[in-house]
Design a protein around this motif. Structure first.
Motif, PDB file in Angstrom:
ATOM      1  N   CYS A 195     -80.162   4.829  83.363  1.00 11.56           N
ATOM      2  CA  CYS A 195     -79.954   6.067  84.127  1.00 11.56           C
ATOM      3  C   CYS A 195     -79.942   7.317  83.278  1.00 11.56           C
ATOM      4  O   CYS A 195     -79.414   8.347  83.697  1.00 11.56           O
ATOM      5  CB  CYS A 195     -78.651   5.965  84.927  1.00 11.56           C
ATOM      6  SG  CYS A 195     -78.697   4.669  86.169  1.00 11.56           S
ATOM      7  N   SER A 196     -80.491   7.258  82.085  1.00 13.12           N
ATOM      8  CA  SER A 196     -80.577   8.460  81.272  1.00 13.12           C
ATOM      9  C   SER A 196     -81.759   8.355  80.330  1.00 13.12           C
ATOM     10  O   SER A 196     -82.328   7.279  80.142  1.00 13.12           O
ATOM     11  CB  SER A 196     -79.287   8.663  80.452  1.00 13.12           C
ATOM     12  OG  SER A 196     -79.300   7.832  79.297  1.00 13.12           O
ATOM     13  N   ALA A 197     -82.095   9.488  79.743  1.00  6.20           N
ATOM     14  CA  ALA A 197     -83.153   9.516  78.728  1.00  6.20           C
ATOM     15  C   ALA A 197     -82.567   9.654  77.333  1.00  6.20           C
ATOM     16  O   ALA A 197     -83.280   9.929  76.378  1.00  6.20           O
ATOM     17  CB  ALA A 197     -84.109  10.681  79.009  1.00  6.20           C
ATOM     18  N   VAL A 198     -81.265   9.453  77.215  1.00  2.00           N
ATOM     19  CA  VAL A 198     -80.604   9.574  75.921  1.00  2.00           C
ATOM     20  C   VAL A 198     -81.124   8.500  74.972  1.00  2.00           C
ATOM     21  O   VAL A 198     -81.260   7.331  75.369  1.00  2.00           O
ATOM     22  CB  VAL A 198     -79.073   9.447  76.095  1.00  2.00           C
ATOM     23  CG1 VAL A 198     -78.370   9.400  74.752  1.00  2.00           C
ATOM     24  CG2 VAL A 198     -78.543  10.608  76.919  1.00  2.00           C
ATOM     25  N   PRO A 199     -81.447   8.833  73.739  1.00  2.00           N
ATOM     26  CA  PRO A 199     -81.963   7.847  72.785  1.00  2.00           C
ATOM     27  C   PRO A 199     -81.015   6.670  72.603  1.00  2.00           C
ATOM     28  O   PRO A 199     -79.784   6.819  72.648  1.00  2.00           O
ATOM     29  CB  PRO A 199     -82.109   8.653  71.490  1.00  2.00           C
ATOM     30  CG  PRO A 199     -82.250  10.069  71.933  1.00  2.00           C
ATOM     31  CD  PRO A 199     -81.402  10.200  73.159  1.00  2.00           C
ATOM     32  N   ALA A 200     -81.578   5.497  72.384  1.00  2.41           N
ATOM     33  CA  ALA A 200     -80.772   4.292  72.229  1.00  2.41           C
ATOM     34  C   ALA A 200     -79.787   4.427  71.066  1.00  2.41           C
ATOM     35  O   ALA A 200     -78.657   3.938  71.136  1.00  2.41           O
ATOM     36  CB  ALA A 200     -81.675   3.082  72.019  1.00  2.41           C
ATOM     37  N   ALA A 201     -80.194   5.087  70.003  1.00  2.00           N
ATOM     38  CA  ALA A 201     -79.304   5.242  68.850  1.00  2.00           C
ATOM     39  C   ALA A 201     -78.049   6.025  69.226  1.00  2.00           C
ATOM     40  O   ALA A 201     -76.939   5.701  68.790  1.00  2.00           O
ATOM     41  CB  ALA A 201     -80.044   5.936  67.710  1.00  2.00           C
ATOM     42  N   ARG A 202     -78.224   7.048  70.055  1.00  2.00           N
ATOM     43  CA  ARG A 202     -77.075   7.841  70.470  1.00  2.00           C
ATOM     44  C   ARG A 202     -76.171   7.041  71.410  1.00  2.00           C
ATOM     45  O   ARG A 202     -74.945   7.166  71.373  1.00  2.00           O
ATOM     46  CB  ARG A 202     -77.544   9.123  71.147  1.00  2.00           C
ATOM     47  CG  ARG A 202     -76.408  10.076  71.463  1.00  2.00           C
ATOM     48  CD  ARG A 202     -76.923  11.367  72.043  1.00  2.00           C
ATOM     49  NE  ARG A 202     -75.816  12.148  72.581  1.00  2.00           N
ATOM     50  CZ  ARG A 202     -75.955  13.098  73.473  1.00  2.00           C
ATOM     51  NH1 ARG A 202     -77.159  13.388  73.938  1.00  2.00           N
ATOM     52  NH2 ARG A 202     -74.929  13.769  73.917  1.00  2.00           N
ATOM     53  N   ILE A 203     -76.777   6.223  72.256  1.00  2.00           N
ATOM     54  CA  ILE A 203     -75.985   5.353  73.122  1.00  2.00           C
ATOM     55  C   ILE A 203     -75.155   4.404  72.270  1.00  2.00           C
ATOM     56  O   ILE A 203     -73.965   4.184  72.521  1.00  2.00           O
ATOM     57  CB  ILE A 203     -76.901   4.580  74.089  1.00  2.00           C
ATOM     58  CG1 ILE A 203     -77.502   5.548  75.113  1.00  2.00           C
ATOM     59  CG2 ILE A 203     -76.139   3.456  74.791  1.00  2.00           C
ATOM     60  CD1 ILE A 203     -78.537   4.916  76.024  1.00  2.00           C
TER      61      ILE A 203
END
Length: 300
Positions: free
Chosen positions: A258-266
């Motif tokens: 549900c977001s476009a946040v980079p996997a590293a930031r997640i």
């Protein structure tokens, strides 16, 4: 000792990079205005407006019931088959995805937890993320639930009362409905859940982004890791460490879907020291990488 340092970031229903707006659930032209604290619609209206095909993570409760037909609706990546008379209750923050709507007629009710009076919210465990999703009423419950739903629909569409009075009427009628729904048995039989498990479950919900170490939870709850595992196996059929890891994986999946946040930031938000560690953790428990999972989910 567990210290809650990241959880506000995790459980904030819409955060930077989120792609789903609350209004998308009913596909109505609300623009950028906040979603109403209470609304009720038919599946026909949702179908006409074009239900979102992508996963979405609303900050509202979602109650769905059918009058006819059949519907499959995904909640936190588990698909539920809804039959007429059954009730699906998705909680705020859970990821949902609509199935085909062309074979079903029914009602969708959305509301904020704060729309309920405090006693009702506590009584129905409104903010319990582990509450059953699908409930199946007995034959004698159907008429009562239909009557409560019909009255709620009628008052929602009527405008003969002053706004404050109408809001109070809707609040009380919704309370009647959710109290009845919450009292229904789950469609899936559950195991006995003791106090140790419930305390552990709540601690994991608060702190899974701070620690994945079982001994931290055991120390906080003043018991041994073995005691926690016995309680968790009895309640949900898995060791305590696996329970912790599954909660972390679920949150990662929610963010990826549900977001476009980079996997590293997640990974950083979930307490991982590096993107490599997060990728390894996720792949070991799901069989795929975070990026591949995101691609698969968005591809439907």
């Amino acid at each position: 000792m567990l210290v809650n340092t990241r959880q506000d970031d995790i459980t904030g229903r819409f955060w930077e990079g989120a792609s789903e707006h609350p209004a998308e659930l009913v596909a109505e032209p609300f623009g950028t205005a906040p979603a109403p604290s209470f609304e009720i619609h038919t599946l026909a209206r949702l179908r006409a407006g074009g239900a979102p095909s992508r996963p979405f993570r609303p900050d509202r409760h979602c109650l769905v019931t059918l009058s006819s037909g059949a519907l499959r609706h995904s909640v936190d990546f588990r698909e539920h088959a809804i039959a007429p008379g059954q009730w699906l209750w998705a909680r705020p923050g859970q990821v949902q995805r609509w199935g085909a709507l062309d074979r079903a007629e029914g009602t969708v009710i959305r509301f904020a937890t704060g729309f309920l009076d405090p006693d009702t919210a506590i009584g129905v465990c409104a903010d319990d993320p582990h509450a059953p999703v699908l409930r199946a009423p007995a034959a004698e419950d159907h008429a009562l639930l239909r009557a409560a739903t019909t009255q709620l629909q009628w008052e929602h569409s009527a405008d003969r009362l002053a706004e404050d009075t109408r809001r109070q009427v809707l609040r009380h009628l919704l309370a009647v409905l959710v109290l009845r729904v919450a009292s229904l048995p789950s469609a899936a039989a559950g195991s006995e859940q003791g106090e140790v498990y419930l305390s552990f479950r709540d601690a994991v919900e608060r702190d899974f982004a701070n620690t994945r170490t079982l001994s931290d939870y055991a120390e906080a709850l003043a018991c041994s890791p073995r005691t926690l595992s016995r309680a968790t196996i009895t309640a949900v059929g898995m060791p305590a460490k696996e329970f912790i890891d599954r909660r972390v994986v679920l949150e990662a999946k929610r963010m990826l879907a549900c977001s476009a946040v980079p996997a590293a930031r997640i990974g950083d938000r979930l307490g991982f020291s590096s993107a490599t560690n997060f990728n390894k953790f996720f792949a070991q428990r799901t069989g795929t990488t975070p990026i591949a999972f995101r691609s698969q989910i968005l591809a439907g």
